[in-house]
Enzyme design. Sequence first.
Site, PDB file in Angstrom:
ATOM      1  N   SER A  74       4.361  10.399   7.975  1.00  0.00           N
ATOM      2  CA  SER A  74       4.572  11.463   6.985  1.00  0.00           C
ATOM      3  C   SER A  74       5.422  12.619   7.473  1.00  0.00           C
ATOM      4  O   SER A  74       5.493  12.915   8.669  1.00  0.00           O
ATOM      5  CB  SER A  74       3.218  12.000   6.528  1.00  0.00           C
ATOM      6  OG  SER A  74       2.632  11.054   5.676  1.00  0.00           O
ATOM      7  N   LEU A  99       0.814  -1.223   0.000  1.00  0.00           N
ATOM      8  CA  LEU A  99       0.000   0.000   0.000  1.00  0.00           C
ATOM      9  C   LEU A  99       0.840   1.261   0.000  1.00  0.00           C
ATOM     10  O   LEU A  99       1.788   1.389   0.765  1.00  0.00           O
ATOM     11  CB  LEU A  99      -0.921  -0.017   1.228  1.00  0.00           C
ATOM     12  CG  LEU A  99      -1.852   1.177   1.413  1.00  0.00           C
ATOM     13  CD1 LEU A  99      -3.220   0.717   1.921  1.00  0.00           C
ATOM     14  CD2 LEU A  99      -1.268   2.207   2.378  1.00  0.00           C
ATOM     15  N   LEU A 100       0.469   2.173  -0.859  1.00  0.00           N
ATOM     16  CA  LEU A 100       1.052   3.523  -0.895  1.00  0.00           C
ATOM     17  C   LEU A 100       0.037   4.472  -0.277  1.00  0.00           C
ATOM     18  O   LEU A 100      -1.158   4.329  -0.519  1.00  0.00           O
ATOM     19  CB  LEU A 100       1.337   3.881  -2.350  1.00  0.00           C
ATOM     20  CG  LEU A 100       1.594   5.329  -2.786  1.00  0.00           C
ATOM     21  CD1 LEU A 100       2.383   5.324  -4.104  1.00  0.00           C
ATOM     22  CD2 LEU A 100       0.344   6.171  -2.940  1.00  0.00           C
ATOM     23  N   ASN A 101       0.534   5.426   0.553  1.00  0.00           N
ATOM     24  CA  ASN A 101      -0.354   6.558   0.863  1.00  0.00           C
ATOM     25  C   ASN A 101       0.378   7.877   0.692  1.00  0.00           C
ATOM     26  O   ASN A 101       0.929   8.090  -0.405  1.00  0.00           O
ATOM     27  CB  ASN A 101      -1.158   6.372   2.157  1.00  0.00           C
ATOM     28  CG  ASN A 101      -0.391   6.135   3.415  1.00  0.00           C
ATOM     29  OD1 ASN A 101       0.410   5.221   3.511  1.00  0.00           O
ATOM     30  ND2 ASN A 101      -0.639   6.944   4.416  1.00  0.00           N
ATOM     31  N   ASP A 102       0.416   8.732   1.657  1.00  0.00           N
ATOM     32  CA  ASP A 102       0.817  10.129   1.446  1.00  0.00           C
ATOM     33  C   ASP A 102       2.140  10.329   0.695  1.00  0.00           C
ATOM     34  O   ASP A 102       3.122   9.634   0.964  1.00  0.00           O
ATOM     35  CB  ASP A 102       1.020  10.844   2.792  1.00  0.00           C
ATOM     36  CG  ASP A 102      -0.072  10.568   3.781  1.00  0.00           C
ATOM     37  OD1 ASP A 102      -1.063   9.928   3.432  1.00  0.00           O
ATOM     38  OD2 ASP A 102       0.087  10.993   4.933  1.00  0.00           O
ATOM     39  N   ARG A 144       1.254  14.847  14.321  1.00  0.00           N
ATOM     40  CA  ARG A 144       2.139  14.288  13.287  1.00  0.00           C
ATOM     41  C   ARG A 144       2.215  15.136  12.024  1.00  0.00           C
ATOM     42  O   ARG A 144       1.494  16.097  11.859  1.00  0.00           O
ATOM     43  CB  ARG A 144       1.648  12.887  12.913  1.00  0.00           C
ATOM     44  CG  ARG A 144       0.190  12.801  12.522  1.00  0.00           C
ATOM     45  CD  ARG A 144      -0.204  11.356  12.187  1.00  0.00           C
ATOM     46  NE  ARG A 144      -1.608  11.247  11.911  1.00  0.00           N
ATOM     47  CZ  ARG A 144      -2.527  10.856  12.797  1.00  0.00           C
ATOM     48  NH1 ARG A 144      -2.173  10.504  14.020  1.00  0.00           N
ATOM     49  NH2 ARG A 144      -3.801  10.808  12.470  1.00  0.00           N
ATOM     50  N   ASP A 145       3.084  14.693  11.113  1.00  0.00           N
ATOM     51  CA  ASP A 145       3.220  15.202   9.741  1.00  0.00           C
ATOM     52  C   ASP A 145       3.861  16.590   9.650  1.00  0.00           C
ATOM     53  O   ASP A 145       3.273  17.531   9.083  1.00  0.00           O
ATOM     54  CB  ASP A 145       1.852  15.221   9.011  1.00  0.00           C
ATOM     55  CG  ASP A 145       1.075  13.930   9.167  1.00  0.00           C
ATOM     56  OD1 ASP A 145       1.719  12.875   9.387  1.00  0.00           O
ATOM     57  OD2 ASP A 145      -0.179  13.962   9.079  1.00  0.00           O
ATOM     58  N   GLN A 156       4.552   7.159   1.616  1.00  0.00           N
ATOM     59  CA  GLN A 156       4.252   6.232   2.701  1.00  0.00           C
ATOM     60  C   GLN A 156       4.017   4.854   2.095  1.00  0.00           C
ATOM     61  O   GLN A 156       3.237   4.708   1.146  1.00  0.00           O
ATOM     62  CB  GLN A 156       2.972   6.681   3.427  1.00  0.00           C
ATOM     63  CG  GLN A 156       3.154   7.883   4.313  1.00  0.00           C
ATOM     64  CD  GLN A 156       3.872   7.500   5.599  1.00  0.00           C
ATOM     65  OE1 GLN A 156       3.311   6.891   6.482  1.00  0.00           O
ATOM     66  NE2 GLN A 156       5.141   7.866   5.697  1.00  0.00           N
TER      67      GLN A 156
END
Length: 489
Positions: free
Chosen positions: A107, A44-47, A167-168, A63
Amino acid sequence: MEWTREKRYRRLDEASPEEMQQLGRQVDACPWRQTFHIQPRTGLLNDPNGFSYYNGYYHLFYQWFPLGPVHGLKYWYHMKSKDLVNWEDAGIGIEPDRYYDRHGAYSGSAIEYEDKLFLFYTGNTRDENWIRHPYQCLAVMDKTGCIKKLEEAVISTVPSGYTDHFRDPKIWKQGELFYAVIGAQRENETGCIVVYGSSNLTDWEFEGELETKLENFGYMWECPDYFEMDGQGVLIFSPQGLQPLGDEYQNIYQSGYLMGGSINLPDRNFDHGDFRELDRGFDFYAPQTMASPDGRRILVGWMGLPEIDYPTDKNGWAHCLTLPRELSAKNGRLVQKPVKELELLRKQESTAKVVLDNELQRIDGFTGTNYELLCEVSDFSADEFGIEFRACGGFKTVIKYDAVEKKVTLDRSDSGAEVGVEYGTTRSCNLNADKVVFHMFVDTSSVEIFLNEGEEVFTSRIFPDAGCDQIHFYAKNGRAAFNAKKWEL
Ligand code: FRU
């Protein structure tokens, strides 16, 4: 397979080469692999993370959970490019292998400093009771591409008044100082953003909360990003917990921006206009921007959303990034255009010109599954007109303009395999125009539609059969003249 906590937190090096080959074969058998979007090899890919320009290359991390199409132990995967179009695989960027990020390298962003690229991210950790303890961490990449982590996290506590949803970090430089915005949740479970300051990127001080007019706007704000454009301040973030309101906030979570006066740090007051969604489609979240060497502000988003199953899951992978878009400001709003470098992808060109009067027409030979389409409709009396694409049999995805209501609608009710139907199968927004330009990028399982020079954008995954390649134009109750150009990509 049931994704137990144990399985979600397995490290990549615990998987045997055979397991990874097997997963790779499953992914390769998927009919919905993309051809010109960044997608994960497996899992899985996210941000998008650490989007930057350093040492002659654009760097874009994402991510990544390698072992399946679920959110689990996150890595940063590294891609680099000279032109924002042709991306080289640079391997794993950050592994979750320290006390401060052992449950995931979450992230964050990147900034160049003293000839190195500083990667500032959230280390996710959980204690024996599975209580979250976030750290903010630093990894430094040198010109050889070698990335080294600091021994200690640079921010190890959450300031009082905020929960562990913290976060981030997104960094920028203002004068001689560095600032970071971090997404946070107040103890009363409302979302907000806090600001930290530093003179050397290693020692950080909590400045306080960014003061906006949105006191009670969702329960958590993820992935903040602040930059200035034409003397205005722009704050992008992804709030969670907004209720649908008319055409707005239809997706599970939102991504949007506030625009206003520039923030005068260390004064953290932000005088801004209304919150506006960045994208009108079904699948868009957690975007991040960077400044290109020629001064453009470029945005990439995650073409997906959390907590929704996607048809590719059964093939062991999920999601991709959006194409890079250039941002500009117009009448107090952001406008997004595909970066001009995307023209490098153009192959065979074809054109179609038709005037339709209350009819639907398919133009012979004007078909495709992976293309860029630029279609202008300038002369119309029809109540409604539009384009059906990735069509065959009863299947189609439709983008249409309702000239009576002055609304654009993307309809994926009949696109193919279903996704997120519990959140509806159409998305709409207002567009008041006497000329409509549809600028679309269609990949095997996605579409990005820029309307009227990027005034509005619809970004969505679609999952049609490989054979669905027809393009139809139509006009209802009146005439519409279509003038279209298409490039194979
Ligand atoms: C947004 C997000 C971030 C977090 C990351 C974890 O999609 O939840 O807040 O850092 O994903 O993968």
